[in-house]
Design an enzyme around this catalytic site. Structure first.
Site, short mmCIF file in Angstrom:
data_model
loop_
_atom_site.label_atom_id
_atom_site.label_comp_id
_atom_site.label_asym_id
_atom_site.label_seq_id
_atom_site.Cartn_x
_atom_site.Cartn_y
_atom_site.Cartn_z
N CYS A 20 28.68 39.33 44.12
CA CYS A 20 29.41 38.12 43.75
C CYS A 20 29.74 37.36 45.03
O CYS A 20 29.50 37.84 46.14
CB CYS A 20 30.68 38.48 43.00
N HIS A 82 39.41 43.35 48.75
CA HIS A 82 40.37 43.67 47.70
C HIS A 82 41.78 43.18 48.01
O HIS A 82 42.65 43.21 47.13
CB HIS A 82 40.40 45.18 47.48
N CYS A 104 39.02 38.37 48.86
CA CYS A 104 38.35 37.43 47.95
C CYS A 104 39.33 36.32 47.56
O CYS A 104 40.48 36.61 47.20
CB CYS A 104 37.87 38.16 46.70
N HIS A 132 44.32 51.53 42.76
CA HIS A 132 43.26 50.63 43.22
C HIS A 132 43.82 49.73 44.33
O HIS A 132 44.95 49.26 44.26
CB HIS A 132 42.75 49.77 42.06
N GLU A 134 43.28 46.71 45.18
CA GLU A 134 43.69 45.36 44.77
C GLU A 134 45.07 45.39 44.13
O GLU A 134 45.90 44.51 44.40
CB GLU A 134 42.66 44.77 43.80
N THR A 172 41.41 41.77 39.09
CA THR A 172 40.31 40.83 38.79
C THR A 172 39.06 41.51 38.24
O THR A 172 38.18 40.83 37.72
CB THR A 172 39.91 40.05 40.06
#
Length: 321
Positions: A20, A82, A104, A132, A134, A172
């Site tokens: 991405c 992240h 990101c 996680h 993020e 996300t």
């Protein structure tokens, strides 16, 4: 099922798949930093969740560390795609580190939403997976206001100060369907729960799930290329099974594929997570061709054109050089 012959075997390849815009930006940021400043370049956590990418960058001089304190004072450190909490930024500042923030932009958007709602004294329900990176970064923006909701089973444990000042945000890289289900359950408990101003699940996660749904409907087997610690890759496996595939497996590369998977299989679906380079997909397709699955059709239910600029700290130095 009609007898298998080499001519009846086929592969459906999902598009979009693989990198991405956020992953591409982060990986290129490390590559450009190595070119601009020379090795070593330190990276906090895996720049993206893919074993092959990390090993490739290590071979070029990147050093991956778990915590900022492992980076020698005064050195350059890249923050992963992240995202990190404000405490990590502050620790880097105190150690005199030169930072390149490869978070990101879509994760940064969620961080900004968290800060804005916390400033207005909202309780924030963050839908995501415990541990996680993020989730840890977003939670660190407003730890007194954010509580994690890790799946449907966690909904009943939610406690809030004022249900009229309550908003949900999300990691996300989640399954779109699972997140929708969790939000619906939360709204049964808290009818005044506010939606985020824009969808938090990133465009790439959604697009890859749309594509895998389409190929899963026609495939007995779906192979997802991605690493075990990649949340979005693991969601693709789940979505494939939910939408028609008899079996779906996550593989780091072609060497993980097992011959017994192909028993009675006419159509194989192939896709890859958002942190997977295309060369790994090509190796999987080559392996499938050796099994007689030589007819390859690309399935593209949605086009993708998103691009992100490199981190500003790096752009500045690249322009000056």
């Amino acid at each position: 099922m009609e007898p298998q012959t080499p001519s009846s075997r086929r592969v459906l390849v999902a598009k979009p798949r693989g990198y991405c815009a956020g992953v591409d930006r982060a990986v290129v940021a490390v590559e450009k930093a190595l070119e601009q400043y020379g090795a070593p370049i330190y990276v906090r956590k895996q720049i993206v969740h893919n074993t092959h990418v990390v090993k490739t960058l290590e071979a070029r001089g990147a050093i991956f560390v778990d915590e900022t304190e492992e980076v020698p004072e005064g050195e350059i450190v890249v923050f992963s795609a992240h995202g990190v909490s404000p405490a990590v930024h502050e620790e880097a500042r105190q150690r005199g580190l030169r930072t390149i923030d490869a978070t990101c932009p879509l994760v940064t958007k969620v961080h900004n939403e968290a800060k804005r709602f916390a400033a207005n004294d909202y309780d924030i329900l963050l839908i995501g997976h415990e541990g996680h990176e993020e989730v840890e970064g977003t939670s660190g923006e407003a730890p007194d206001h954010i509580q994690l909701v890790d799946g449907l089973d966690a909904v009943d444990q939610v406690r809030v100060k004022d249900p009229s000042k309550l908003v949900w945000l999300s990691q996300t890289t989640l399954s779109v369907d699972e997140t929708t289900e969790t939000v619906a359950r939360l709204k049964q408990r808290f009818p005044t729960l506010i939606d985020p101003p824009s969808d938090d699940i990133c465009y790439a996660t959604q697009n890859r799930q749309v594509a895998v749904k389409e190929i899963a409907a026609e495939s007995e087997l779906v192979i997802v290329v991605g690493s075990e610690n990649s949340s979005n890759s693991k969601r693709l496996v789940e979505v494939a099974k939910d939408y028609g595939a008899r079996e779906s497996y996550l593989v780091d590369n072609a060497d993980f594929i097992r011959d017994e998977w192909f028993e009675g299989v006419t159509t194989v679906g192939v896709t890859s997570g958002a942190s997977v380079p295309e060369e790994l997909v090509a190796e999987v397709l080559a392996r499938l061709a050796r099994h007689g699955y030589g007819e390859v059709t690309e399935v593209e239910p949605v086009e993708e054109h998103m691009r992100f600029a490199l981190p500003h700290e790096l752009r500045k130095d690249l322009r000056a050089s």
